[in-house]
Structure formats: structure tokens, C-alpha cells
Design a protein around this motif. Sequence first.
Motif, PDB file in Angstrom:
ATOM      1  N   ASP A 356      53.698 118.642 140.308  1.00 45.42           N
ATOM      2  CA  ASP A 356      53.428 119.287 139.024  1.00 45.42           C
ATOM      3  C   ASP A 356      54.655 120.062 138.553  1.00 45.42           C
ATOM      4  O   ASP A 356      55.716 120.004 139.187  1.00 45.42           O
ATOM      5  CB  ASP A 356      52.184 120.177 139.107  1.00 45.42           C
ATOM      6  CG  ASP A 356      52.365 121.392 140.022  1.00 45.42           C
ATOM      7  OD1 ASP A 356      53.525 121.708 140.397  1.00 45.42           O
ATOM      8  OD2 ASP A 356      51.352 122.033 140.351  1.00 45.42           O
ATOM      9  N   ALA A 357      54.516 120.798 137.476  1.00 46.33           N
ATOM     10  CA  ALA A 357      55.663 121.491 136.880  1.00 46.33           C
ATOM     11  C   ALA A 357      56.284 122.523 137.812  1.00 46.33           C
ATOM     12  O   ALA A 357      57.452 122.885 137.656  1.00 46.33           O
ATOM     13  CB  ALA A 357      55.243 122.158 135.570  1.00 46.33           C
ATOM     14  N   THR A 358      55.512 123.000 138.799  1.00 49.01           N
ATOM     15  CA  THR A 358      56.033 123.992 139.744  1.00 49.01           C
ATOM     16  C   THR A 358      56.552 123.357 141.033  1.00 49.01           C
ATOM     17  O   THR A 358      56.995 124.054 141.937  1.00 49.01           O
ATOM     18  CB  THR A 358      54.944 125.022 140.114  1.00 49.01           C
ATOM     19  OG1 THR A 358      53.904 124.360 140.859  1.00 49.01           O
ATOM     20  CG2 THR A 358      54.354 125.666 138.866  1.00 49.01           C
ATOM     21  N   GLY A 359      56.480 122.017 141.133  1.00 44.87           N
ATOM     22  CA  GLY A 359      56.951 121.318 142.329  1.00 44.87           C
ATOM     23  C   GLY A 359      55.869 121.077 143.365  1.00 44.87           C
ATOM     24  O   GLY A 359      56.148 120.529 144.434  1.00 44.87           O
ATOM     25  N   LYS A 360      54.638 121.432 143.057  1.00 45.86           N
ATOM     26  CA  LYS A 360      53.523 121.232 143.993  1.00 45.86           C
ATOM     27  C   LYS A 360      53.106 119.762 144.015  1.00 45.86           C
ATOM     28  O   LYS A 360      52.954 119.123 142.970  1.00 45.86           O
ATOM     29  CB  LYS A 360      52.341 122.103 143.589  1.00 45.86           C
ATOM     30  CG  LYS A 360      51.140 121.976 144.509  1.00 45.86           C
ATOM     31  CD  LYS A 360      49.992 122.845 144.013  1.00 45.86           C
ATOM     32  CE  LYS A 360      48.753 122.668 144.882  1.00 45.86           C
ATOM     33  NZ  LYS A 360      47.612 123.482 144.369  1.00 45.86           N
ATOM     34  N   ILE A 361      52.917 119.218 145.219  1.00 46.29           N
ATOM     35  CA  ILE A 361      52.529 117.807 145.356  1.00 46.29           C
ATOM     36  C   ILE A 361      51.078 117.633 144.917  1.00 46.29           C
ATOM     37  O   ILE A 361      50.179 118.342 145.384  1.00 46.29           O
ATOM     38  CB  ILE A 361      52.709 117.340 146.812  1.00 46.29           C
ATOM     39  CG1 ILE A 361      54.189 117.380 147.195  1.00 46.29           C
ATOM     40  CG2 ILE A 361      52.154 115.927 146.997  1.00 46.29           C
ATOM     41  CD1 ILE A 361      54.449 117.072 148.649  1.00 46.29           C
ATOM     42  N   ILE A 362      50.855 116.657 144.021  1.00 41.94           N
ATOM     43  CA  ILE A 362      49.480 116.425 143.554  1.00 41.94           C
ATOM     44  C   ILE A 362      48.959 115.022 143.900  1.00 41.94           C
ATOM     45  O   ILE A 362      47.757 114.793 143.897  1.00 41.94           O
ATOM     46  CB  ILE A 362      49.351 116.684 142.041  1.00 41.94           C
ATOM     47  CG1 ILE A 362      50.441 115.960 141.240  1.00 41.94           C
ATOM     48  CG2 ILE A 362      49.402 118.164 141.743  1.00 41.94           C
ATOM     49  CD1 ILE A 362      50.353 116.191 139.736  1.00 41.94           C
ATOM     50  N   GLU A 363      49.872 114.080 144.221  1.00 46.60           N
ATOM     51  CA  GLU A 363      49.402 112.759 144.657  1.00 46.60           C
ATOM     52  C   GLU A 363      50.567 111.987 145.263  1.00 46.60           C
ATOM     53  O   GLU A 363      51.733 112.196 144.893  1.00 46.60           O
ATOM     54  CB  GLU A 363      48.789 111.966 143.500  1.00 46.60           C
ATOM     55  CG  GLU A 363      48.101 110.676 143.975  1.00 46.60           C
ATOM     56  CD  GLU A 363      47.141 110.077 142.950  1.00 46.60           C
ATOM     57  OE1 GLU A 363      46.704 108.935 143.172  1.00 46.60           O
ATOM     58  OE2 GLU A 363      46.848 110.738 141.931  1.00 46.60           O
ATOM     59  N   THR A 364      50.234 111.083 146.183  1.00 45.78           N
ATOM     60  CA  THR A 364      51.245 110.226 146.810  1.00 45.78           C
ATOM     61  C   THR A 364      50.774 108.779 146.797  1.00 45.78           C
ATOM     62  O   THR A 364      49.582 108.506 146.659  1.00 45.78           O
ATOM     63  CB  THR A 364      51.513 110.636 148.268  1.00 45.78           C
ATOM     64  OG1 THR A 364      50.337 110.381 149.060  1.00 45.78           O
ATOM     65  CG2 THR A 364      51.875 112.117 148.374  1.00 45.78           C
ATOM     66  N   ALA A 365      51.729 107.867 146.931  1.00 44.79           N
ATOM     67  CA  ALA A 365      51.402 106.435 146.979  1.00 44.79           C
ATOM     68  C   ALA A 365      52.606 105.678 147.517  1.00 44.79           C
ATOM     69  O   ALA A 365      53.711 106.217 147.633  1.00 44.79           O
ATOM     70  CB  ALA A 365      51.021 105.926 145.602  1.00 44.79           C
ATOM     71  N   VAL A 366      52.378 104.402 147.868  1.00 45.73           N
ATOM     72  CA  VAL A 366      53.466 103.499 148.267  1.00 45.73           C
ATOM     73  C   VAL A 366      53.248 102.172 147.547  1.00 45.73           C
ATOM     74  O   VAL A 366      52.127 101.649 147.530  1.00 45.73           O
ATOM     75  CB  VAL A 366      53.490 103.267 149.798  1.00 45.73           C
ATOM     76  CG1 VAL A 366      54.659 102.347 150.156  1.00 45.73           C
ATOM     77  CG2 VAL A 366      53.610 104.591 150.550  1.00 45.73           C
ATOM     78  N   ILE A 367      54.304 101.654 146.937  1.00 43.12           N
ATOM     79  CA  ILE A 367      54.215 100.361 146.260  1.00 43.12           C
ATOM     80  C   ILE A 367      55.259  99.417 146.851  1.00 43.12           C
ATOM     81  O   ILE A 367      56.226  99.852 147.471  1.00 43.12           O
ATOM     82  CB  ILE A 367      54.414 100.494 144.730  1.00 43.12           C
ATOM     83  CG1 ILE A 367      55.755 101.191 144.422  1.00 43.12           C
ATOM     84  CG2 ILE A 367      53.252 101.269 144.099  1.00 43.12           C
ATOM     85  CD1 ILE A 367      56.060 101.285 142.932  1.00 43.12           C
ATOM     86  N   TYR A 368      55.059  98.099 146.648  1.00 42.77           N
ATOM     87  CA  TYR A 368      55.931  97.087 147.249  1.00 42.77           C
ATOM     88  C   TYR A 368      56.400  96.077 146.196  1.00 42.77           C
ATOM     89  O   TYR A 368      56.052  94.886 146.255  1.00 42.77           O
ATOM     90  CB  TYR A 368      55.198  96.377 148.381  1.00 42.77           C
ATOM     91  CG  TYR A 368      54.778  97.304 149.495  1.00 42.77           C
ATOM     92  CD1 TYR A 368      55.603  97.535 150.590  1.00 42.77           C
ATOM     93  CD2 TYR A 368      53.545  97.968 149.437  1.00 42.77           C
ATOM     94  CE1 TYR A 368      55.223  98.400 151.606  1.00 42.77           C
ATOM     95  CE2 TYR A 368      53.156  98.830 150.455  1.00 42.77           C
ATOM     96  CZ  TYR A 368      54.003  99.047 151.535  1.00 42.77           C
ATOM     97  OH  TYR A 368      53.631  99.910 152.542  1.00 42.77           O
ATOM     98  N   PRO A 369      57.207  96.535 145.239  1.00 45.82           N
ATOM     99  CA  PRO A 369      57.629  95.622 144.164  1.00 45.82           C
ATOM    100  C   PRO A 369      58.760  94.679 144.556  1.00 45.82           C
ATOM    101  O   PRO A 369      59.006  93.691 143.867  1.00 45.82           O
ATOM    102  CB  PRO A 369      58.113  96.592 143.075  1.00 45.82           C
ATOM    103  CG  PRO A 369      58.614  97.781 143.851  1.00 45.82           C
ATOM    104  CD  PRO A 369      57.718  97.897 145.054  1.00 45.82           C
ATOM    105  N   HIS A 370      59.442  94.973 145.649  1.00 44.67           N
ATOM    106  CA  HIS A 370      60.649  94.228 146.010  1.00 44.67           C
ATOM    107  C   HIS A 370      60.380  93.287 147.189  1.00 44.67           C
ATOM    108  O   HIS A 370      59.341  93.369 147.834  1.00 44.67           O
ATOM    109  CB  HIS A 370      61.777  95.202 146.357  1.00 44.67           C
ATOM    110  CG  HIS A 370      61.955  96.285 145.322  1.00 44.67           C
ATOM    111  ND1 HIS A 370      62.055  96.020 143.980  1.00 44.67           N
ATOM    112  CD2 HIS A 370      62.036  97.651 145.455  1.00 44.67           C
ATOM    113  CE1 HIS A 370      62.190  97.165 143.316  1.00 44.67           C
ATOM    114  NE2 HIS A 370      62.177  98.161 144.186  1.00 44.67           N
ATOM    115  N   PRO A 371      61.323  92.390 147.473  1.00 41.10           N
ATOM    116  CA  PRO A 371      61.159  91.489 148.620  1.00 41.10           C
ATOM    117  C   PRO A 371      60.926  92.301 149.900  1.00 41.10           C
ATOM    118  O   PRO A 371      61.442  93.412 150.024  1.00 41.10           O
ATOM    119  CB  PRO A 371      62.496  90.735 148.672  1.00 41.10           C
ATOM    120  CG  PRO A 371      63.036  90.812 147.268  1.00 41.10           C
ATOM    121  CD  PRO A 371      62.591  92.150 146.747  1.00 41.10           C
ATOM    122  N   PRO A 372      60.129  91.798 150.831  1.00 34.89           N
ATOM    123  CA  PRO A 372      59.572  90.431 150.853  1.00 34.89           C
ATOM    124  C   PRO A 372      58.240  90.275 150.117  1.00 34.89           C
ATOM    125  O   PRO A 372      57.787  89.151 149.897  1.00 34.89           O
ATOM    126  CB  PRO A 372      59.370  90.192 152.353  1.00 34.89           C
ATOM    127  CG  PRO A 372      59.082  91.564 152.906  1.00 34.89           C
ATOM    128  CD  PRO A 372      59.908  92.525 152.106  1.00 34.89           C
TER     129      PRO A 372
END
Length: 741
Positions: A356-372
Amino acid sequence: MLPTIEQRLASELAVESRQVIATINLLDDGATVPFIARYRKEVTGGLNDCQLRLLAERLHYLRDLDKRRASIIIAIEKQNKMTPSLLNALMHAENKIHLEDLYLPYRTKRRTKAQIAQEAGLQPLAEKLLCNPMLQPEKVAISFLKEPFTTDQGNNPGIKDSKEALDGARQILMENFSEDAVLLQLLREYIFLHGIITSKVIEKKKAIGIKFSDYFNYSESVRSIPSHRILALFRGRREKILTLSIHLDSETRKPEWDTPHNPCELLIAKQLGIKNHNRPADQWLSETIRFTWRTKILPHLETDLMNALRERAEDEAVNIFARNLKALLLASPAGPHVTIGLDPGLRTGVKIVIVDATGKIIETAVIYPHPPRNDWDDSLSILKKLVEKHRVTLAAIGNGTASRETDRLIKDLIKQYPELKLTSVIVSEAGASVYSASQLASLEMPDIDVSLRGAASIARRLQDPLAELVKIDPKSIGIGQYQHDIDQNKLARSLDAVVEDCVNAVGVDVNTASSALLKRVSGLGSKVAQNIVTHRDAEGMFVSRTALLKVPHLGEKTFEQAAGFLRIMNGNNPLDSTAVHPESYPLVNKILVSLKSDIQTLMGNIHLLKSLSPSHYIDKKYGVPTISDILKELEKPGRDPRPAFINTIFKAGVEELTDLHPNMILDGVVTNVAAFGVFVDIGVHQDGLVHISALADTFVKDPSTIVEVGQVVKVKILAIDLKRKRITLTMRLTDTALSNH
């Protein structure tokens, strides 16, 4: 008598003694440089932070010098060898080198050949030949023969013939000559001006030492060799690839024994009153001088000069590192925006953290757009949902592996969904992995996997580089030259000072700052900083600066040092959000009374504030410097000294080395400034180098006078070496490329 420390510092800094004395008193009382520079201008006469840092550093050196001087005097007095002239020389020694030269004859050392000769009674022989060259050396020496004997120091072989007697007498003279402080200083100055440092490759190491090939057979003047080459030579010697030596510029090759005396040998002869008039002992004395220079003084001075060169190079490297760090820490903050941080990867995926605007973590994720896996569309869909859900306005992309591919992904997102109004920025991720695995990161993000913490750091770096980078050891950020080759304590002291100055120049929001940032505030250490965070978590946000006095171990003295640099936003007193120190609040109230106004009306009223005369409010406590600073602060209360944020956009289609071609002109970001040139990120995973000679159309002595870390520059490609992954750049856009691919 040698001037006092205060007098010497006043002379060095070209200021008055009273300014130095006042500053020393403040430092000794525990005041920090940022506090003194900002809030004690009347006391110091307006010394700035650079002057104060230099004063503090030199004060430490001179006090150490005086301690060493005292211990040397005691040591010589214990030997009952102190004389009025020696004491006078010791008291007037202005640096450690001269002091140690004077102490050399009295230093405890292993039993030398000269001492063994003295035990055998050869001192009179040495003195006779030195004082009366008309004597026949062999004839005089024959009367000094002696059988072997034993002393308290051990066995003595005695003197069996005139040759041994003369050799012993020579050893005595050589030791006396080589321990003459005045002579050593003369020779040291001469060889500094006329010395040549030479490097040679160790033949068996040519193959493994190919990176030092430029120095396999290299020579350069001692007084002009630049710091980066000095450090390169010393690294080559440390890795046992190169041998280093120093010789005179008048000696193009190793001189034969019977060649005429070189300038330093002539200097020794002149200083000692030795002349060759073809008298019986003149040849013997002449050879004694040559033995003294080659076997005693030159090796000693060579070691001294090598140390001096290394120190000079280290000092310059430390200064370069400090300047780069300052530029990086004071880089433009993007500000309090909801930000998505992306730590790019291929096989392991792109790690995502939204803060958020204060640097507090509000959500995480991992994506795989690149090879393989190549889940491009799914990745875009996930990103769209995250950006919409949290109303993200900024995307911070780490500049490591797969950064350009990830940047292309975000640009595809922006193109497909312009309504998101998302802006993407490439952010340096240097040191992010070090921080991710640190204890501090574990404390800050205990429930976040270590692989995701880097993405959080990348996002926060974009919001506020200073607040995030203070969590990382500056040596892990990669903005120096030969940083592992220099004195680590010296480097750490310098970098700590830079961080302290930067943090206090900007100021810290006490209600949002991490303990890592708070501990850099003037007067606060790790313990008190953590206590502030603990108190804030338990009791809620601070509503005033005075509320900080409730924090354990934050007493009046600490409050005095820290309060002016801590900000309370939207608190009970508007002045708490400014750089006005609480000790000056009565002055502000005095101004308000005189104007019949209130603080809300006065703050930001530039026209009114500029009409006020600082001299009108002078009293015993407040002088013009402090009053002027307060009025300037009230014009733009809580102003951030850092420049406005500007996003750098790399050229589309330029992502790999193979996309480059000679004469291409690109925008880039300066990532490192070294003594020999500037490294620039042009968006292809490999920084290019602009050599110092290609920075401007005029001669450039110091690259830092042209550019600084983080600056956006326009460069032209001169050459690309695909095999060695090297890019040669120029900032002189009229230059022509050196070669093709």
C-alpha cells in the motif's frame, strides 16, 4: 612547540580556533554531525556538514598521533636515550610517518648484524673511517680483530680478519644512515616525485592471470598513477599474478654495481658529508652508501610508498563509493502510491508483492509468463485482477534476469488495459537478495516467503529509495570500485556517515519508519529505534514530538539530538511536521505574537515570511543563522530536498546485446561512477562503460563532476564485444563507432 590540535585543525580547515574548539566540545559531549550542522550554527560559526566530518576525522587522527607520541617518548626515556634535540623533534612531528622515522633507532628489534658488530667493538672503526677518509681501511681494521665470545644476547663470532672488521663497520654505518629521520624524509619526498611503479607477470601465471594482462609489463609514475590502477596492481599482487617494484625514473633498467651514483645515493652522500676525492677510504664509503640505498633504504621506502599508494587509492575509492551512495540514497522517491513489485525470473517465475501507500504488504502472488511455462495470457489476467483490486498505480520491476521480458509483459498489460492508468519502472535490485535473507527482513516480514521478500523491497525502493536502502549493507549495493580490496573499517565509517547525513537531511516520519531507518536518525541507535517501533505498535501513533519522551531509554539528551529530524504528520502541533527543532518553538511563538497571527496562517505563507527580517528577532539564544533557517523552513514546511521523480523509459526493441549496433543513440541510467569512467544501464542486462575520456568534449579529471548515480544520460554505442559481454559507450554524441559487432 607544535601548535595545539585545535590550532592545527583551524589551519587545515581555514577557520577560526574558536569554531574548532566549540565543535570539539559539542562532539565530545555526544552531539552528532547532522545535529551540529543543522542546529548549532551560531556555536560553530556556520561550519557545514562536510567541514564537520573532516574535522571529526582529523580530530581522531591527531588525538591518535598525540597518544602515539606520548608512548614513544616514554619508551625512549625508559632506555635513558632521550636528548633535548630528540624530544624537540618528537614534539614537532606532524604525522605518524615522521614520528615513526624518529623512533626507528630506538625501536626494539631482533639482533641485527650491526648490533653484533657493535658488540665486537667495531663502532670506533666505523666512526674513524667516516670522519677521516685519509685512513687506509684495511690497515686500520687489522687492529680490531677479536676471538669469538658470548654475550647476554647470544654468541658472537668475533672478528677473524680485516675484511670481517670492515664488513661489520659497514653494517653499523648502514644501520645508522638508514635510521636517520631527516635523511629518510628527504629520500621519501624525492622518490615520490621521481619514482616509477612497475609490474611484471609471474611467468607461470600468465594463463590464469589473463584478466591482468594489461599489467604484465607495466610502468607508471608514482605521483600520477590513478587510484583504480593502483588497486588493480595490488589485487594482481595479492592473487600472486604480478610482482611490483619501485625504481627511479632516471634508471630505465636495473643498474650495475659500478655505475655512477643515482640521485638518491648522491643525496645520501650530500646529507652525510661524504665526498669522493680518491682518498684511501672514499671508495669504501662510496660502496657503503650504495649498500645502504639498495639493501636498506630503498626496500624500506618501497614498502612505505606502496602503503601510501594503497592508502591514497583507498581514500579515493571510499570517496567515490560515498558520493555514489549519497546520489542513490537521495534519488527521487515515487511517493506514497499503491505499488506492485515484480522480482523477475524464468523457471522460478515472477514473484509479485503489492504494497500500500505506506509500504505495507497487502497481497502476494507468483506468475509464470516466461519459458519454460510461457503462461503469458494467464499472467496478464492475474496482473489485471490484482491491479484493479488494489488500485495499483505503479509497477516496480527488478532489473535482474528476465527484467526486460517482464517489462514487456507489463507494457502489454498497459496497452491492453489503458484504463488501469498503470506506470511501469525498472528498479535496481542490487542487494535485494541479501536483504531478503537477512534477520531484519525476517522480523519485518515473518509470514512472507524469502523468495517474495525481494519483490517487496523492489516495490518499496520505488516508493522511497532512502527508507528501503538503509536496510541493506551499502557494500551490497554494488556502486563502488574495488570495494573488497580496501580497508573495510574505513569504508564502513564513511558509508555510515553518508547514510546518517542523507537520512537526517530528508527527515523521518516517526509513525511509519522502520527501526532500520530510525536507527540512522541523529542520536538514535538500534535499541532506542526498536523501542520507538515497539512503543508505537503498543500505544498507537505518536501525536507529538514530546510524546517520544515516553519511549524507554529516550531521554532529554537523545531527544535534543533526534527531535528536529523526526516528523509527526497531522499531529497536535503543526511544527512537529517540520525541521524546526522543539527548542526553537518559543521563537516561532514570539514571531506569531509580533505578527498577531497563528501557525496555520504563517506556515507556507511565502510572501509574509520573506518580508520578515531575521535580525528583528535576535536574542541571547537565537542568532541570524537559526532564525533564517526557521523562516526558510516555514516557507515550505517539511520540504523534501530530493528531486522530483522522473521515470526512465528504455528504447523499445532493445533488450539483448544482439539488439545493439554501433552508432545507436540511447537513453540510459548511470549505475556506478568510478575513477576511470561511468557505467550506464541501457536496458540489455549488461551495463555499458563510458570511459572518462568520452564523458565530455573537454578534459575530465573526476567523472563525478559530470554525472552521478541515478542520472539519466544520452549515450552512443561505440563498440559491442559479444564474447566478453562488453559495451563501449560515449556521451560525446559526435563520436564515431570504433568497429562493428
